[in-house]
Design a protein around this motif. Structure first.
Motif, PDB file in Angstrom:
ATOM      1  N   ASP A  37       0.866  -1.178   0.000  1.00  9.58           N
ATOM      2  CA  ASP A  37       0.000   0.000   0.000  1.00  9.58           C
ATOM      3  C   ASP A  37       0.904   1.230   0.000  1.00  9.58           C
ATOM      4  O   ASP A  37       1.624   1.473   0.972  1.00  9.58           O
ATOM      5  N   ASN A  38       0.895   1.984  -1.089  1.00  9.70           N
ATOM      6  CA  ASN A  38       1.681   3.216  -1.104  1.00  9.70           C
ATOM      7  C   ASN A  38       1.228   4.151   0.009  1.00  9.70           C
ATOM      8  O   ASN A  38       0.060   4.129   0.423  1.00  9.70           O
ATOM      9  N   ASP A  94       9.824  11.004  -4.837  1.00  9.56           N
ATOM     10  CA  ASP A  94      11.022  10.426  -4.230  1.00  9.56           C
ATOM     11  C   ASP A  94      10.694   9.703  -2.924  1.00  9.56           C
ATOM     12  O   ASP A  94      11.302   8.669  -2.609  1.00  9.56           O
ATOM     13  N   ASP A  95       9.736  10.247  -2.157  1.00  5.98           N
ATOM     14  CA  ASP A  95       9.300   9.565  -0.936  1.00  5.98           C
ATOM     15  C   ASP A  95       8.702   8.204  -1.271  1.00  5.98           C
ATOM     16  O   ASP A  95       8.978   7.198  -0.594  1.00  5.98           O
ATOM     17  N   MET A  96       7.881   8.155  -2.315  1.00  9.84           N
ATOM     18  CA  MET A  96       7.215   6.907  -2.690  1.00  9.84           C
ATOM     19  C   MET A  96       8.215   5.892  -3.228  1.00  9.84           C
ATOM     20  O   MET A  96       8.130   4.697  -2.927  1.00  9.84           O
ATOM     21  N   VAL A  97       9.175   6.354  -4.009  1.00  9.84           N
ATOM     22  CA  VAL A  97      10.242   5.478  -4.499  1.00  9.84           C
ATOM     23  C   VAL A  97      11.050   4.954  -3.312  1.00  9.84           C
ATOM     24  O   VAL A  97      11.384   3.762  -3.239  1.00  9.84           O
ATOM     25  N   GLY A  98      11.359   5.836  -2.373  1.00 11.34           N
ATOM     26  CA  GLY A  98      12.108   5.429  -1.187  1.00 11.34           C
ATOM     27  C   GLY A  98      11.379   4.387  -0.360  1.00 11.34           C
ATOM     28  O   GLY A  98      12.012   3.500   0.234  1.00 11.34           O
ATOM     29  N   ASP A  99      10.048   4.475  -0.323  1.00  6.03           N
ATOM     30  CA  ASP A  99       9.272   3.477   0.418  1.00  6.03           C
ATOM     31  C   ASP A  99       9.439   2.088  -0.186  1.00  6.03           C
ATOM     32  O   ASP A  99       9.613   1.091   0.534  1.00  6.03           O
ATOM     33  N   VAL A 100       9.384   1.997  -1.511  1.00  2.00           N
ATOM     34  CA  VAL A 100       9.527   0.691  -2.160  1.00  2.00           C
ATOM     35  C   VAL A 100      10.960   0.187  -2.010  1.00  2.00           C
ATOM     36  O   VAL A 100      11.191  -1.001  -1.739  1.00  2.00           O
ATOM     37  N   ALA A 101      11.925   1.081  -2.163  1.00  2.00           N
ATOM     38  CA  ALA A 101      13.316   0.683  -1.939  1.00  2.00           C
ATOM     39  C   ALA A 101      13.509   0.191  -0.506  1.00  2.00           C
ATOM     40  O   ALA A 101      14.165  -0.838  -0.257  1.00  2.00           O
ATOM     41  N   GLY A 102      12.925   0.905   0.449  1.00  2.00           N
ATOM     42  CA  GLY A 102      13.022   0.508   1.844  1.00  2.00           C
ATOM     43  C   GLY A 102      12.363  -0.834   2.104  1.00  2.00           C
ATOM     44  O   GLY A 102      12.850  -1.634   2.913  1.00  2.00           O
ATOM     45  N   LEU A 103      11.249  -1.104   1.403  1.00  3.88           N
ATOM     46  CA  LEU A 103      10.564  -2.380   1.572  1.00  3.88           C
ATOM     47  C   LEU A 103      11.427  -3.527   1.056  1.00  3.88           C
ATOM     48  O   LEU A 103      11.548  -4.570   1.716  1.00  3.88           O
ATOM     49  N   VAL A 104      12.026  -3.361  -0.127  1.00  2.00           N
ATOM     50  CA  VAL A 104      12.885  -4.415  -0.669  1.00  2.00           C
ATOM     51  C   VAL A 104      14.037  -4.694   0.297  1.00  2.00           C
ATOM     52  O   VAL A 104      14.371  -5.859   0.579  1.00  2.00           O
ATOM     53  N   ALA A 105      14.638  -3.644   0.835  1.00  2.00           N
ATOM     54  CA  ALA A 105      15.728  -3.822   1.791  1.00  2.00           C
ATOM     55  C   ALA A 105      15.223  -4.484   3.075  1.00  2.00           C
ATOM     56  O   ALA A 105      15.880  -5.363   3.646  1.00  2.00           O
ATOM     57  N   HIS A 106      14.036  -4.062   3.528  1.00  2.00           N
ATOM     58  CA  HIS A 106      13.448  -4.603   4.752  1.00  2.00           C
ATOM     59  C   HIS A 106      13.185  -6.096   4.617  1.00  2.00           C
ATOM     60  O   HIS A 106      13.395  -6.865   5.568  1.00  2.00           O
ATOM     61  N   LEU A 107      12.737  -6.528   3.459  1.00  2.00           N
ATOM     62  CA  LEU A 107      12.416  -7.940   3.250  1.00  2.00           C
ATOM     63  C   LEU A 107      13.668  -8.803   3.181  1.00  2.00           C
ATOM     64  O   LEU A 107      13.603 -10.019   3.373  1.00  2.00           O
TER      65      LEU A 107
END
Length: 279
Positions: free
Chosen positions: A55-56, A72-85
């Protein structure tokens, strides 16, 4: 549903598990990640992927962030999710605003992306799309809520193919669904609309993308016309372009079998380039 916190913002996601390669699916404006669950999640799980939908910020169970945010915030969220996983790099799939997010992610963080698929991709908005989006923001700011039947009929015309609407039963089913979703624009969705209005032309920047990219356009898309998607494919070196006939902006729901076939073939293909339109 699971929550990740990034810079104090709660981002909700669904992880369908599995030991295969990671695929992250990113929705468009105002839509939660569960929109992917009916068609795309089963197809990707069957192909052996660990599938995660997000969910964005501004949508679903993620924080609304009504004060506003940027692409950029939204891109950072997806990048953060990939790293988090901790299971990346990932194949990333997005539609509409989600397509913009995954293309920008491929540009900014190629280390996190194996392949990117952009449905209804766009490097810019033309004057009509920009005016339409600004109009939706104005309606929200004036607290104007359209009658449900009228809202549903406008949305059906805007987001669905005439091929779908020629079937009276299918058209009625869509009208019922769009009416159920309501016509109000909440603070989170308004913030997402503002992100779209603020988007600049990124065509030149996308020439630096090195991640393999599939651009999927929908032939009858009135929201992001195919010519805008074609511009992205032409800008990104080596990008592939496929146009799905008899499909509007919701083509992944109208023509899921066709969309899933080209999607799976690109990110987990047995034979590269087997889908129509591939070089």
């Amino acid at each position: 549903m699971t929550i990740m916190t990034r810079d104090g913002v709660r981002i909700s996601y669904d992880d369908f598990g599995g030991t295969g390669p990671l695929a992250v699916l990113v929705m468009g404006t105002g839509s939660p990640g569960r929109v992917w669950h009916t068609h795309q999640v089963p197809a990707l799980r069957a192909a052996g992927f660990r599938v995660v939908t997000v969910d964005n910020r501004g949508a679903g169970a993620s924080d609304e962030c009504a004060a506003g945010f940027t692409i950029d915030d939204m891109v950072g969220d997806v990048a953060g999710l990939v790293a988090h996983l901790d299971a990346g790099p990932a194949a990333v799939v997005g539609t509409s605003l989600g397509a913009r997010i995954v293309v920008e992610l491929a540009l900014a963080r190629p280390d996190l992306v194996t392949r990117a698929v952009a449905l209804a991709a766009h490097a810019r908005l033309d004057p009509v799309q920009r005016a339409f989006t600004a109009g939706e923001i104005a309606l929200a700011d004036e607290k104007i809520v359209l009658p449900l039947g009228y809202h549903a009929s406008v949305a059906a015309t805007q987001y669905l193919s005439p091929a779908t609407l020629r079937d009276d039963q299918a058209a009625q089913d869509w009208l019922d669904l769009l009416s159920f979703a309501g016509s109000g624009v909440g603070p989170g969705q308004r913030a997402q609309l503002a992100v779209s209005v603020a988007l600049t032309d990124r065509t030149a920047a996308y020439r630096d993308i090195a991640v393999p990219l599939l651009v999927v356009a929908f032939a009858d898309d009135a929201t992001i016309p195919p010519r805008l998607s074609r511009e992205v494919a032409d800008a990104v070196p080596g990008a592939r372009y496929v146009e799905i006939p008899d499909a509007g902006h919701y083509g992944y729901l109208e023509r899921p079998d066709e969309v899933n076939r080209v999607l799976v073939d690109f990110i987990a293909p047995r034979t590269r380039g087997s889908f129509p339109g591939a070089p």
